[in-house]
Design an enzyme around this catalytic site. Sequence first.
Site, PDB file in Angstrom:
ATOM      1  N   ARG A  29       5.498  -0.616   7.005  1.00 49.25           N
ATOM      2  CA  ARG A  29       4.151  -0.041   6.898  1.00 49.25           C
ATOM      3  C   ARG A  29       4.024   0.806   5.636  1.00 49.25           C
ATOM      4  O   ARG A  29       4.930   1.580   5.312  1.00 49.25           O
ATOM      5  CB  ARG A  29       3.833   0.813   8.137  1.00 49.25           C
ATOM      6  CG  ARG A  29       3.757  -0.030   9.381  1.00 49.25           C
ATOM      7  CD  ARG A  29       3.114   0.645  10.572  1.00 49.25           C
ATOM      8  NE  ARG A  29       3.350  -0.179  11.755  1.00 49.25           N
ATOM      9  CZ  ARG A  29       2.685  -1.297  12.049  1.00 49.25           C
ATOM     10  NH1 ARG A  29       1.694  -1.703  11.277  1.00 49.25           N
ATOM     11  NH2 ARG A  29       2.997  -2.014  13.119  1.00 49.25           N
ATOM     12  N   ASP A  30       2.888   0.648   4.946  1.00 51.18           N
ATOM     13  CA  ASP A  30       2.606   1.451   3.756  1.00 51.18           C
ATOM     14  C   ASP A  30       2.418   2.906   4.186  1.00 51.18           C
ATOM     15  O   ASP A  30       1.766   3.197   5.196  1.00 51.18           O
ATOM     16  CB  ASP A  30       1.352   0.926   3.058  1.00 51.18           C
ATOM     17  CG  ASP A  30       1.220   1.458   1.642  1.00 51.18           C
ATOM     18  OD1 ASP A  30       1.335   0.659   0.698  1.00 51.18           O
ATOM     19  OD2 ASP A  30       1.013   2.678   1.472  1.00 51.18           O
ATOM     20  N   ILE A  31       2.966   3.838   3.415  1.00 50.59           N
ATOM     21  CA  ILE A  31       2.907   5.262   3.748  1.00 50.59           C
ATOM     22  C   ILE A  31       1.493   5.826   3.564  1.00 50.59           C
ATOM     23  O   ILE A  31       1.153   6.863   4.135  1.00 50.59           O
ATOM     24  CB  ILE A  31       3.938   6.038   2.886  1.00 50.59           C
ATOM     25  CG1 ILE A  31       4.338   7.340   3.545  1.00 50.59           C
ATOM     26  CG2 ILE A  31       3.443   6.250   1.464  1.00 50.59           C
ATOM     27  CD1 ILE A  31       5.551   8.001   2.900  1.00 50.59           C
ATOM     28  N   ASN A  87      -0.002  -6.483  -7.034  1.00 48.91           N
ATOM     29  CA  ASN A  87      -0.450  -5.848  -8.270  1.00 48.91           C
ATOM     30  C   ASN A  87       0.635  -5.998  -9.330  1.00 48.91           C
ATOM     31  O   ASN A  87       1.816  -5.826  -9.041  1.00 48.91           O
ATOM     32  CB  ASN A  87      -0.719  -4.356  -8.030  1.00 48.91           C
ATOM     33  CG  ASN A  87      -1.876  -4.128  -7.078  1.00 48.91           C
ATOM     34  OD1 ASN A  87      -2.868  -4.848  -7.122  1.00 48.91           O
ATOM     35  ND2 ASN A  87      -1.761  -3.141  -6.206  1.00 48.91           N
ATOM     36  N   VAL A  96       4.979   0.998  -7.931  1.00 48.36           N
ATOM     37  CA  VAL A  96       6.398   0.813  -7.573  1.00 48.36           C
ATOM     38  C   VAL A  96       6.842  -0.511  -8.190  1.00 48.36           C
ATOM     39  O   VAL A  96       6.257  -1.569  -7.910  1.00 48.36           O
ATOM     40  CB  VAL A  96       6.596   0.781  -6.039  1.00 48.36           C
ATOM     41  CG1 VAL A  96       8.070   0.541  -5.705  1.00 48.36           C
ATOM     42  CG2 VAL A  96       6.118   2.089  -5.398  1.00 48.36           C
ATOM     43  N   HIS A 100       6.033  -6.342  -4.534  1.00 50.02           N
ATOM     44  CA  HIS A 100       5.660  -6.191  -3.121  1.00 50.02           C
ATOM     45  C   HIS A 100       4.296  -6.822  -2.906  1.00 50.02           C
ATOM     46  O   HIS A 100       3.385  -6.680  -3.720  1.00 50.02           O
ATOM     47  CB  HIS A 100       5.653  -4.715  -2.700  1.00 50.02           C
ATOM     48  CG  HIS A 100       4.948  -3.820  -3.650  1.00 50.02           C
ATOM     49  ND1 HIS A 100       5.516  -3.393  -4.832  1.00 50.02           N
ATOM     50  CD2 HIS A 100       3.699  -3.281  -3.613  1.00 50.02           C
ATOM     51  CE1 HIS A 100       4.656  -2.629  -5.473  1.00 50.02           C
ATOM     52  NE2 HIS A 100       3.536  -2.553  -4.766  1.00 50.02           N
ATOM     53  N   HIS A 102       1.038  -6.725  -0.699  1.00 51.77           N
ATOM     54  CA  HIS A 102       0.264  -5.912   0.248  1.00 51.77           C
ATOM     55  C   HIS A 102      -0.383  -6.863   1.259  1.00 51.77           C
ATOM     56  O   HIS A 102      -1.057  -7.823   0.864  1.00 51.77           O
ATOM     57  CB  HIS A 102      -0.864  -5.152  -0.458  1.00 51.77           C
ATOM     58  CG  HIS A 102      -0.414  -4.118  -1.429  1.00 51.77           C
ATOM     59  ND1 HIS A 102      -0.390  -2.773  -1.134  1.00 51.77           N
ATOM     60  CD2 HIS A 102       0.017  -4.213  -2.713  1.00 51.77           C
ATOM     61  CE1 HIS A 102       0.028  -2.087  -2.188  1.00 51.77           C
ATOM     62  NE2 HIS A 102       0.276  -2.938  -3.170  1.00 51.77           N
TER      63      HIS A 102
HETATM   64  P1  AMP Z   1       1.388  -0.610  -5.827  1.00 56.12           P
HETATM   65  O1  AMP Z   1       0.433   0.487  -6.208  1.00 56.12           O
HETATM   66  O2  AMP Z   1       0.810  -1.979  -5.757  1.00 56.12           O
HETATM   67  O3  AMP Z   1       2.662  -0.554  -6.676  1.00 56.12           O
HETATM   68  O4  AMP Z   1       1.824  -0.285  -4.336  1.00 56.12           O
HETATM   69  C1  AMP Z   1       2.799   0.661  -4.025  1.00 56.12           C
HETATM   70  C2  AMP Z   1       2.585   1.015  -2.584  1.00 56.12           C
HETATM   71  O5  AMP Z   1       3.758   1.638  -2.096  1.00 56.12           O
HETATM   72  C3  AMP Z   1       1.432   1.996  -2.354  1.00 56.12           C
HETATM   73  O6  AMP Z   1       0.469   1.390  -1.501  1.00 56.12           O
HETATM   74  C4  AMP Z   1       2.118   3.202  -1.727  1.00 56.12           C
HETATM   75  O7  AMP Z   1       1.319   3.822  -0.746  1.00 56.12           O
HETATM   76  C5  AMP Z   1       3.373   2.580  -1.142  1.00 56.12           C
HETATM   77  N1  AMP Z   1       4.478   3.503  -0.959  1.00 56.12           N
HETATM   78  C6  AMP Z   1       4.940   4.411  -1.859  1.00 56.12           C
HETATM   79  N2  AMP Z   1       5.976   5.087  -1.326  1.00 56.12           N
HETATM   80  C7  AMP Z   1       6.172   4.583  -0.074  1.00 56.12           C
HETATM   81  C8  AMP Z   1       7.085   4.875   0.979  1.00 56.12           C
HETATM   82  N3  AMP Z   1       8.008   5.830   0.862  1.00 56.12           N
HETATM   83  N4  AMP Z   1       6.986   4.165   2.138  1.00 56.12           N
HETATM   84  C9  AMP Z   1       6.033   3.210   2.276  1.00 56.12           C
HETATM   85  N5  AMP Z   1       5.139   2.894   1.317  1.00 56.12           N
HETATM   86  C10 AMP Z   1       5.212   3.569   0.154  1.00 56.12           C
END
Ligand code: AMP
Length: 114
Positions: A29-31, A87, A96, A100, A102
């Site tokens: 799950r996204d944080i 992205n 990140v 990944h 979404h």
């Molecule tokens: P992006 O902006 O496409 O690189 O997506 C990165 C995603 O990682 C964002 O939606 C963040 O909310 C998510 N994210 C960052 N840190 C964490 C974490 N510790 N656990 C879960 N999701 C995270």
Amino acid sequence: MSDCLFCKFVNGDIKPDTVYEDDDVLAFRDINPQAPTHILVIPKQHISTLNDLQPKDEAVIGKLYLAAKKVADQEGIADAGYRTVINCNEQAGQTVFHIHLHLLGGRTMAWPPG
Ligand code: AMP
Ligand code: ZN
């Protein structure tokens, strides 16, 4: 990659809220969820961005989508519909740098995306 957050999820240094895992893929799950269901599906192999994908990674990307489909079903959003987004780099909002996917669902999505 020792300084990559998502590699730390894969190797167990940090435990995410995991919803699916197999030999090649991890989903959690996204944080900071942007929809009632917001899950990130990642390859266990570190690949920084879509620009870094190589022909040898063909199967990995297929596995991401097969896992996304499975998780959508598991989350009960498959029939209503959902969105998948990857992205790539700054203008797309990548923060990140470990690929990944979404998986977003549970509400009506706007189009075009912002
Ligand atoms: P992006 O902006 O496409 O690189 O997506 C990165 C995603 O990682 C964002 O939606 C963040 O909310 C998510 N994210 C960052 N840190 C964490 C974490 N510790 N656990 C879960 N999701 C995270
Ligand atoms: Zn990584």
